[in-house]
Structure formats: structure tokens, C-alpha cells
Design an enzyme around this catalytic site. Sequence first.
Site, short mmCIF file in Angstrom:
data_model
loop_
_atom_site.label_atom_id
_atom_site.label_comp_id
_atom_site.label_asym_id
_atom_site.label_seq_id
_atom_site.Cartn_x
_atom_site.Cartn_y
_atom_site.Cartn_z
N ILE A 90 73.04 46.04 85.35
CA ILE A 90 73.45 46.14 83.94
C ILE A 90 74.78 46.86 83.83
O ILE A 90 75.68 46.43 83.10
CB ILE A 90 72.37 46.86 83.12
N ARG A 144 66.99 53.96 79.36
CA ARG A 144 65.69 54.45 78.90
C ARG A 144 65.90 55.73 78.09
O ARG A 144 66.77 56.55 78.41
CB ARG A 144 64.75 54.71 80.08
N ASP A 196 69.53 51.89 71.81
CA ASP A 196 68.55 50.81 71.79
C ASP A 196 67.19 51.29 72.30
O ASP A 196 66.20 50.59 72.18
CB ASP A 196 69.04 49.62 72.63
N GLU A 200 58.67 55.35 71.37
CA GLU A 200 58.84 54.04 70.74
C GLU A 200 57.47 53.50 70.31
O GLU A 200 56.52 53.57 71.09
CB GLU A 200 59.50 53.07 71.72
N HIS A 219 64.91 48.63 70.43
CA HIS A 219 64.69 48.20 71.82
C HIS A 219 64.59 46.67 71.90
O HIS A 219 63.70 46.11 72.54
CB HIS A 219 63.42 48.84 72.39
#
Length: 376
Positions: A203, A289, A313, A318, A337
Amino acid sequence: MASLVHHCTYQGPFRRESTPTSRRSLLFYIRGRLRTIMPEAAKKANLLVVSNPKTPELAVLQQLPDGMDIVATGQTLADFGHLTGEQWASIDCLLNCGVGENAGKRKDIQEFWGRLTGLKWLHSSSAGLEHLLFPEMVDSPVLLTNAKGVYSHSLAEYAITCCNWFAKDFARLVAAKAARKWDVFEVEELRGKTLGVVGYGDIGRATAQLARAFRMRVIALRRNTKLSAAEQEEGVVEKLYSPDQIEQLMAASDYVVLATPYTPATHHIVSAAAIAAMKPTGVIVNVGRGKCIDEAALIDALRKQRIRGAALDVFVTEPLPPDSPLWDLPNVFMSPHNADRTKEFQFESIEQFVQNAHRYLAGEELLNVCDKASGY
């Protein structure tokens, strides 16, 4: 085939009268000897699919190679109640996939893990492993692969979009439109700005490549601080920092993109001290994360406007609780997310598994083999 000449080691001498004397004859000789030099490829394999059977992307499994048979599909031990002990023992491969309520869960896999006595390979259709790993799995000889690479481009696009959100001050533009106000102001370019990438994996690399297209300067952080020959030739990253140099990277960056998996080693890798090292105009973007950032320290810095802003994000908890201060901070751009949740991502993830399934039956090296002990 040339790589076989370099890498294959024949356990035992060639017979003098049949030893090839030329490179071409050696290649043909190796082709004829592969079955005795290398492990025999699997001709058949039984697959357990841990997912809601109604998950749409499971249609891609129709492309599985001949010889890989699905034993059952379900999410819980109760779903697999019809399997006999012999069938459990016959399972070679496990695919864990799905999103949200359709996904296979760690607690369920852990419940029937002891029945999978013949399991050799487990594939996760996610990239992150922190919600899957458990001690028995980590300690086992089972090979684990993941969906690394499937999500990289969408997250890279998101990260650069977030940088532009602050550079162009889109929040101000949206507010002006809502107020019917013709508000003219200067905007920034990304060109010439420094992007610091924390976690230069798949990423991070995709984000860096897009940043270079915007003519940004790119620096990055990872454990191995030596650029490979290919990376030097590519010329994307100007400098690499080690994890203990994160404050230096944060201080040198205009935008910081966090793209690390969550492991014990990356817990709060962006600490209060690292945030304090940022420029007052600095922006942090987290597509990794939530627990990789000291969220309380970040909120404090944002409230006191010690940094310009954050785009998030992912979060420590969550869904994000309604009482989180992040909801009310004007210098925070947030998404639930879903930055990588494209229409294609789960289909592409299963396609990647199918590709690996062909390699598995052919006895070839699997893609995206994970280090279970390290957590990625």
C-alpha cells in the site's frame, strides 16, 4: 527454466554417462528430472470455505482448477455439523472470506481448528491478519497467505485524495457553497511537498508512486532501510528511515501516510512524541490500522491545532462511537473504513485465491505467504 539451473540441487550424483554437457541439454535434462528433484505436485485437494454461502463473490470459485473440490461452505461449526471426522481430516485448504456479517470469524475457525488435522494451507481474503490469528494457528505448520496487493491502488488513491482535501481546502469550499458565499482564496499544490510513508509495503509503495505522479518528494519508513537495486532504478523514494527514526520522518514531512498492518511492533508507532515532531502545517492520513496511532494524542494535537489536520479511514474502535471527539473536529476528514471497499475488491480477492489454488495443485510457490509470528 534458467532459474532452475541456478536453484535446483540434485540430491545425488549424476551418472557419468548421462550427465548433460551443454546448457541446452541440461535444461532438457532438468525437465525430465523434476519429479525426482522437487516434491510432487498435489493432484487433488479438498477445500473448506468459511463464509456466508450467499456471498456474491463466491461465484468466482467456479474457476477453481480441476482437482480442487469444495467440501462445504459455511461460517460456524453448526454449519458444518454434517461433516464426518473423515471429511474434516481430508480438508487440505481453507478459504476465509467475506465482508462484515458475511465474513468468517476467528472464534468460529478456532472452534473447529482441532478437527482440521490435515490442513496445509489457509488463505485470508483480507490483507490484515490481526482479526484472524490465534495461538494454535500461529504455532501450526499450516501455510498462511493473504490478499496483499488487492487493496493497494484504491487506498493509494484515497490517501492522495486526502492530501488534496487539505491542499485545496475543500472543507472551506464545501462550507462556502452551503452558505452561498463566493469565497476566493489561495490553494496549495502537492507538487514539491514531502510525503512521508510509514510502512513501505504494498500500500505504501502504491501511494508513493501516485505521489510521484504529483511531483511530490517521497520519503518512507520500514525495517529494511536499504533500497534494492530495483527501487533505486525506480527512483520513487528519496530516503528510507528505520522505525526508531519515525520522529525524524514526521518532522521532515508535509503529509504523512500511515500504511502499516497492526502488530505488537506497530502499536502506537505514531506516538505522542511522533505527532509532536510534525510541522504545524502537517497532515496525517491513516489507511493502516487505528491502533497504530496514539488516538488520544492525535485528538489533543488536532484540538489545539498543533497540526493542520488528519484524514482517517480507520479508528481504534469501529464503528466509531457517537461520543468520539473526532466527529466534532473541523480539521478531520473521516470515512467509515471503506476506502478500499470498491465493487470489485472482494471478487478480485477471490480471483487471487483461485490463482494461488492453481499454483498449489501445480506444486508451485504460493503468492503472499505471511509470517504468522510477525503478524503480516
